[in-house]
Design an enzyme around this catalytic site. Structure first.
Site, PDB file in Angstrom:
ATOM      1  N   GLN A  84       0.852  -1.202   0.000  1.00 28.89           N
ATOM      2  CA  GLN A  84       0.000   0.000   0.000  1.00 28.89           C
ATOM      3  C   GLN A  84       0.879   1.241   0.000  1.00 28.89           C
ATOM      4  O   GLN A  84       0.382   2.354  -0.091  1.00 28.89           O
ATOM      5  CB  GLN A  84      -0.875   0.020   1.254  1.00 28.89           C
ATOM      6  CG  GLN A  84      -1.796  -1.177   1.400  1.00 28.89           C
ATOM      7  CD  GLN A  84      -2.426  -1.215   2.792  1.00 28.89           C
ATOM      8  OE1 GLN A  84      -3.447  -0.589   3.047  1.00 28.89           O
ATOM      9  NE2 GLN A  84      -1.825  -1.955   3.691  1.00 28.89           N
TER      10      GLN A  84
ATOM     11  N   HIS B 211      -1.570   1.446  -4.165  1.00 27.37           N
ATOM     12  CA  HIS B 211      -1.956   2.852  -3.992  1.00 27.37           C
ATOM     13  C   HIS B 211      -1.063   3.811  -4.764  1.00 27.37           C
ATOM     14  O   HIS B 211      -1.014   5.002  -4.458  1.00 27.37           O
ATOM     15  CB  HIS B 211      -1.973   3.211  -2.491  1.00 27.37           C
ATOM     16  CG  HIS B 211      -3.038   2.479  -1.717  1.00 27.37           C
ATOM     17  ND1 HIS B 211      -3.037   2.365  -0.343  1.00 27.37           N
ATOM     18  CD2 HIS B 211      -4.144   1.808  -2.145  1.00 27.37           C
ATOM     19  CE1 HIS B 211      -4.105   1.673   0.042  1.00 27.37           C
ATOM     20  NE2 HIS B 211      -4.784   1.313  -1.030  1.00 27.37           N
TER      21      HIS B 211
ATOM     22  N   CYS C 292      -4.943  15.714 -19.603  1.00 28.44           N
ATOM     23  CA  CYS C 292      -4.514  14.910 -20.763  1.00 28.44           C
ATOM     24  C   CYS C 292      -3.972  13.546 -20.316  1.00 28.44           C
ATOM     25  O   CYS C 292      -3.712  12.681 -21.149  1.00 28.44           O
ATOM     26  CB  CYS C 292      -3.478  15.662 -21.594  1.00 28.44           C
ATOM     27  SG  CYS C 292      -1.878  15.839 -20.800  1.00 28.44           S
TER      28      CYS C 292
ATOM     29  N   CYS D 278      -0.098  21.259 -21.091  1.00 29.85           N
ATOM     30  CA  CYS D 278      -1.425  21.568 -21.643  1.00 29.85           C
ATOM     31  C   CYS D 278      -2.147  22.622 -20.797  1.00 29.85           C
ATOM     32  O   CYS D 278      -3.255  23.032 -21.143  1.00 29.85           O
ATOM     33  CB  CYS D 278      -2.271  20.293 -21.768  1.00 29.85           C
ATOM     34  SG  CYS D 278      -3.032  19.741 -20.229  1.00 29.85           S
TER      35      CYS D 278
ATOM     36  N   THR E  71       0.583  -2.660   8.768  1.00 22.95           N
ATOM     37  CA  THR E  71      -0.598  -1.919   8.320  1.00 22.95           C
ATOM     38  C   THR E  71      -1.658  -1.948   9.412  1.00 22.95           C
ATOM     39  O   THR E  71      -1.802  -2.949  10.112  1.00 22.95           O
ATOM     40  CB  THR E  71      -1.179  -2.468   6.993  1.00 22.95           C
ATOM     41  OG1 THR E  71      -2.343  -1.714   6.646  1.00 22.95           O
ATOM     42  CG2 THR E  71      -1.532  -3.932   7.058  1.00 22.95           C
TER      43      THR E  71
ATOM     44  N   GLU F 288       1.468  -3.147  17.312  1.00 20.66           N
ATOM     45  CA  GLU F 288       0.166  -2.893  17.951  1.00 20.66           C
ATOM     46  C   GLU F 288      -0.848  -3.923  17.475  1.00 20.66           C
ATOM     47  O   GLU F 288      -0.690  -4.504  16.410  1.00 20.66           O
ATOM     48  CB  GLU F 288      -0.359  -1.499  17.543  1.00 20.66           C
ATOM     49  CG  GLU F 288       0.592  -0.350  17.806  1.00 20.66           C
ATOM     50  CD  GLU F 288       0.715  -0.026  19.286  1.00 20.66           C
ATOM     51  OE1 GLU F 288      -0.242  -0.325  20.036  1.00 20.66           O
ATOM     52  OE2 GLU F 288       1.769   0.518  19.679  1.00 20.66           O
TER      53      GLU F 288
HETATM   54  C1  BJW Z   1       4.785  -0.724  12.517  1.00 19.12           C
HETATM   55  C2  BJW Z   1       5.917  -0.118  12.931  1.00 19.12           C
HETATM   56  C3  BJW Z   1       7.073  -0.859  12.778  1.00 19.12           C
HETATM   57  C4  BJW Z   1       4.397   1.269  13.325  1.00 19.12           C
HETATM   58  N1  BJW Z   1       7.009  -2.065  12.254  1.00 19.12           N
HETATM   59  N2  BJW Z   1       4.632  -1.903  12.001  1.00 19.12           N
HETATM   60  C5  BJW Z   1     -16.509   1.911   4.771  1.00 19.12           C
HETATM   61  C6  BJW Z   1     -16.102   0.610   5.022  1.00 19.12           C
HETATM   62  C7  BJW Z   1     -15.136  -0.008   4.231  1.00 19.12           C
HETATM   63  C8  BJW Z   1     -14.546   0.669   3.178  1.00 19.12           C
HETATM   64  C9  BJW Z   1     -14.948   1.964   2.941  1.00 19.12           C
HETATM   65  C10 BJW Z   1     -15.906   2.574   3.732  1.00 19.12           C
HETATM   66  N3  BJW Z   1     -16.075   3.836   3.265  1.00 19.12           N
HETATM   67  C11 BJW Z   1     -15.233   4.039   2.220  1.00 19.12           C
HETATM   68  C12 BJW Z   1     -14.550   2.895   2.008  1.00 19.12           C
HETATM   69  C13 BJW Z   1     -13.514   2.657   0.976  1.00 19.12           C
HETATM   70  C14 BJW Z   1     -12.225   3.312   1.322  1.00 19.12           C
HETATM   71  C15 BJW Z   1     -11.795   2.896   2.722  1.00 19.12           C
HETATM   72  O1  BJW Z   1     -11.186   1.863   2.939  1.00 19.12           O
HETATM   73  N4  BJW Z   1     -12.097   3.715   3.733  1.00 19.12           N
HETATM   74  C16 BJW Z   1     -11.862   3.367   5.138  1.00 19.12           C
HETATM   75  C17 BJW Z   1     -10.744   4.236   5.731  1.00 19.12           C
HETATM   76  C18 BJW Z   1     -13.157   3.517   5.889  1.00 19.12           C
HETATM   77  N5  BJW Z   1     -11.268   2.842   0.313  1.00 19.12           N
HETATM   78  C19 BJW Z   1     -11.109   3.474  -0.846  1.00 19.12           C
HETATM   79  O2  BJW Z   1     -11.692   4.509  -1.107  1.00 19.12           O
HETATM   80  C20 BJW Z   1     -10.198   2.810  -1.853  1.00 19.12           C
HETATM   81  N6  BJW Z   1     -10.847   2.734  -3.106  1.00 19.12           N
HETATM   82  C21 BJW Z   1     -11.989   2.070  -3.278  1.00 19.12           C
HETATM   83  O3  BJW Z   1     -12.535   1.456  -2.386  1.00 19.12           O
HETATM   84  O4  BJW Z   1     -12.469   2.161  -4.544  1.00 19.12           O
HETATM   85  C22 BJW Z   1     -13.754   1.631  -4.843  1.00 19.12           C
HETATM   86  C23 BJW Z   1     -14.105   2.112  -6.231  1.00 19.12           C
HETATM   87  C24 BJW Z   1     -14.366   1.193  -7.219  1.00 19.12           C
HETATM   88  C25 BJW Z   1     -14.699   1.650  -8.506  1.00 19.12           C
HETATM   89  C26 BJW Z   1     -14.773   3.009  -8.763  1.00 19.12           C
HETATM   90  C27 BJW Z   1     -14.493   3.929  -7.772  1.00 19.12           C
HETATM   91  C28 BJW Z   1     -14.160   3.476  -6.489  1.00 19.12           C
HETATM   92  C29 BJW Z   1      -8.925   3.633  -2.055  1.00 19.12           C
HETATM   93  C30 BJW Z   1      -8.082   3.703  -0.841  1.00 19.12           C
HETATM   94  C31 BJW Z   1      -6.911   4.635  -1.083  1.00 19.12           C
HETATM   95  C32 BJW Z   1      -6.071   4.849   0.166  1.00 19.12           C
HETATM   96  N7  BJW Z   1      -5.126   5.880  -0.087  1.00 19.12           N
HETATM   97  C33 BJW Z   1      -4.119   6.211   0.931  1.00 19.12           C
HETATM   98  C34 BJW Z   1      -3.293   7.398   0.404  1.00 19.12           C
HETATM   99  C35 BJW Z   1      -2.350   6.904  -0.704  1.00 19.12           C
HETATM  100  C36 BJW Z   1      -1.527   7.992  -1.259  1.00 19.12           C
HETATM  101  C37 BJW Z   1      -0.645   8.613  -0.215  1.00 19.12           C
HETATM  102  O5  BJW Z   1       0.260   7.963   0.322  1.00 19.12           O
HETATM  103  O6  BJW Z   1      -0.870   9.786   0.066  1.00 19.12           O
HETATM  104  O7  BJW Z   1      -3.293   5.079   1.174  1.00 19.12           O
HETATM  105  S1  BJW Z   1      -4.809   6.565   2.538  1.00 19.12           S
HETATM  106  C38 BJW Z   1      -3.517   5.798   3.452  1.00 19.12           C
HETATM  107  O8  BJW Z   1      -4.006   4.636   4.165  1.00 19.12           O
HETATM  108  C39 BJW Z   1      -2.538   5.253   2.382  1.00 19.12           C
HETATM  109  C40 BJW Z   1      -2.156   3.927   2.970  1.00 19.12           C
HETATM  110  O9  BJW Z   1      -1.646   3.093   1.961  1.00 19.12           O
HETATM  111  C41 BJW Z   1      -3.433   3.449   3.587  1.00 19.12           C
HETATM  112  C42 BJW Z   1      -3.254   2.391   4.638  1.00 19.12           C
HETATM  113  O10 BJW Z   1      -2.536   2.868   5.731  1.00 19.12           O
HETATM  114  P1  BJW Z   1      -1.462   1.922   6.426  1.00 19.12           P
HETATM  115  O11 BJW Z   1      -0.390   1.613   5.493  1.00 19.12           O
HETATM  116  O12 BJW Z   1      -2.153   0.787   7.062  1.00 19.12           O
HETATM  117  O13 BJW Z   1      -0.827   2.939   7.512  1.00 19.12           O
HETATM  118  P2  BJW Z   1      -1.359   3.308   8.981  1.00 19.12           P
HETATM  119  O14 BJW Z   1      -0.684   4.561   9.372  1.00 19.12           O
HETATM  120  O15 BJW Z   1      -2.816   3.273   9.060  1.00 19.12           O
HETATM  121  O16 BJW Z   1      -0.826   2.111   9.891  1.00 19.12           O
HETATM  122  C43 BJW Z   1       0.543   1.931  10.178  1.00 19.12           C
HETATM  123  C44 BJW Z   1       0.693   0.644  10.966  1.00 19.12           C
HETATM  124  O17 BJW Z   1       2.075   0.393  11.148  1.00 19.12           O
HETATM  125  C45 BJW Z   1       0.073   0.695  12.374  1.00 19.12           C
HETATM  126  O18 BJW Z   1      -0.725  -0.483  12.557  1.00 19.12           O
HETATM  127  C46 BJW Z   1       1.275   0.661  13.312  1.00 19.12           C
HETATM  128  O19 BJW Z   1       1.031  -0.044  14.525  1.00 19.12           O
HETATM  129  C47 BJW Z   1       2.283  -0.074  12.466  1.00 19.12           C
HETATM  130  N8  BJW Z   1       3.684   0.210  12.772  1.00 19.12           N
HETATM  131  N9  BJW Z   1       5.577   1.155  13.438  1.00 19.12           N
HETATM  132  C48 BJW Z   1       5.802  -2.575  11.867  1.00 19.12           C
HETATM  133  N10 BJW Z   1       8.267  -0.351  13.179  1.00 19.12           N
HETATM  134 ZN    ZN Z   2      -1.849  17.789 -19.594  1.00 15.69          ZN
END
Ligand code: BJW
Ligand code: ZN
Length: 254
Positions: free
Chosen positions: A116, A134, A145, A165, A203, A230
């Site tokens: 991710q 992601h 474009c 553009c 994650t 965690e």
């Molecule tokens: C350690 C550590 C160490 C600390 N060692 N570990 C209701 C229910 C279910 C789903 C939905 C809902 N409402 C909406 C949705 C869908 C939505 C979603 O999931 N929302 C929920 C939040 C409620 N999802 C979407 O919208 C996705 N698209 C989609 O569903 O499309 C459908 C569709 C179909 C057809 C047409 C149109 C649409 C898209 C999701 C995009 C997420 N984007 C981001 C930003 C990316 C760009 C950027 O980087 O800026 O992605 S948000 C952010 O969260 C980023 C991450 O990849 C993602 C996940 O976060 P991650 O990696 O888990 O990080 P943290 O900070 O949350 O956790 C860190 C962890 O590390 C912790 O657990 C710590 O304990 C641990 N840690 N130190 C190991 N040393």
């Molecule tokens: Zn363009």
């Protein structure tokens, strides 16, 4: 929540090491936590905030439409942070695991690294089969474009950047409400469904559809390994939970 003692973690690590060796195919899902020890801020929890905004307020097409400069300032800041980092022992361990599982050159399907993360640290650690769900923070794309290019300039200069553009350029990442890249998603789904061992590293497991891959793997009969300091909602699916930092735990699984 009870904390696992050191010997429990050691026993589980030994079991996981054996399971990884035995498995015909391994898939790994990583999140921001694997890059935390490199100095890349995670999204949620301590240090996850930028100027008091939550990621859900900035990582959306609506936020970009409303205030592209604000959203770009966040990405420019993050690109600057990431630029100064390097892969840690956790990234390197996953690259080594891939080399071992695909050693005879015939088994490219035997390993998939589903991430991710957009930081590019898996690439820099030498991982080969990386499925970026992601996007990539080093890609930029014109909203009009569709022209896409790699851009590693830090800082970017005048914000928001504009295309030849004349339209706005956006980061090449996936925001909330946007679909995941189809080819990567299909491959990730298939890798989860065919994995003997499915590892989940660093994650929070709250963002879908990525988090749902764990259930896909579990229903297909894979052993599930969760590595995180965690508790997460994904722990309930785990065969083994390895409580701790991935930079310490992953090298011990090899
Ligand atoms: C350690 C550590 C160490 C600390 N060692 N570990 C209701 C229910 C279910 C789903 C939905 C809902 N409402 C909406 C949705 C869908 C939505 C979603 O999931 N929302 C929920 C939040 C409620 N999802 C979407 O919208 C996705 N698209 C989609 O569903 O499309 C459908 C569709 C179909 C057809 C047409 C149109 C649409 C898209 C999701 C995009 C997420 N984007 C981001 C930003 C990316 C760009 C950027 O980087 O800026 O992605 S948000 C952010 O969260 C980023 C991450 O990849 C993602 C996940 O976060 P991650 O990696 O888990 O990080 P943290 O900070 O949350 O956790 C860190 C962890 O590390 C912790 O657990 C710590 O304990 C641990 N840690 N130190 C190991 N040393
Ligand atoms: Zn363009």
């Amino acid at each position: 929540m009870r904390k696992a003692g050191r010997s429990e973690v050691t026993d589980a690590a030994a079991a996981v090491r054996q399971a990884l060796e035995d498995a015909e195919s391994v898939a790994v899902l990583t999140g921001a936590g694997i890059s935390a020890e490199s100095g890349v801020p995670t999204f949620r929890g301590q240090g996850g905030l930028w100027r008091n905004f939550r990621p859900e307020e900035l990582a959306t097409p609506e936020a970009f439409e409303r205030d592209p400069r604000l959203v770009w300032e966040w990405y420019d800041w993050r690109r600057g942070r990431i630029h100064k980092t390097k892969p840690n022992a956790g990234h390197h361990a996953l690259a080594e695991l891939e080399r071992r599982k695909t050693r005879d050159g015939l088994k490219s399907e035997a390993f998939a690294l589903i991430t991710q993360n957009v930081d590019g640290l898996h690439d820099r650690a030498g991982s080969q089969r990386i499925l970026k769900l992601h996007g990539d923070i080093w890609l930029v794309r014109c909203v009009n474009c569709g022209a896409e290019e790699r851009n590693e300039q830090v800082p970017l200069g005048e914000l928001p950047p504009r295309c030849r553009c004349g339209s706005l350029i956006r980061p090449g990442v996936v925001w909330f409400g946007e679909p995941l890249p189809a080819a990567e998603w299909e491959q990730a789904f298939a890798a989860a469904a065919h994995s003997g061992i499915f590892m989940v590293v660093g994650t929070s497991g709250v963002v879908y559809p990525a988090a749902g891959l764990v259930e896909v793997a579990r229903h297909a009969g894979a052993g599930i390994v969760v590595t995180n300091p965690e508790a997460t909602p994904l722990d309930s699916h785990a065969t083994w939970v390895l409580r701790g930092a991935s930079g310490e735990i992953l090298p011990r699984l090899l």
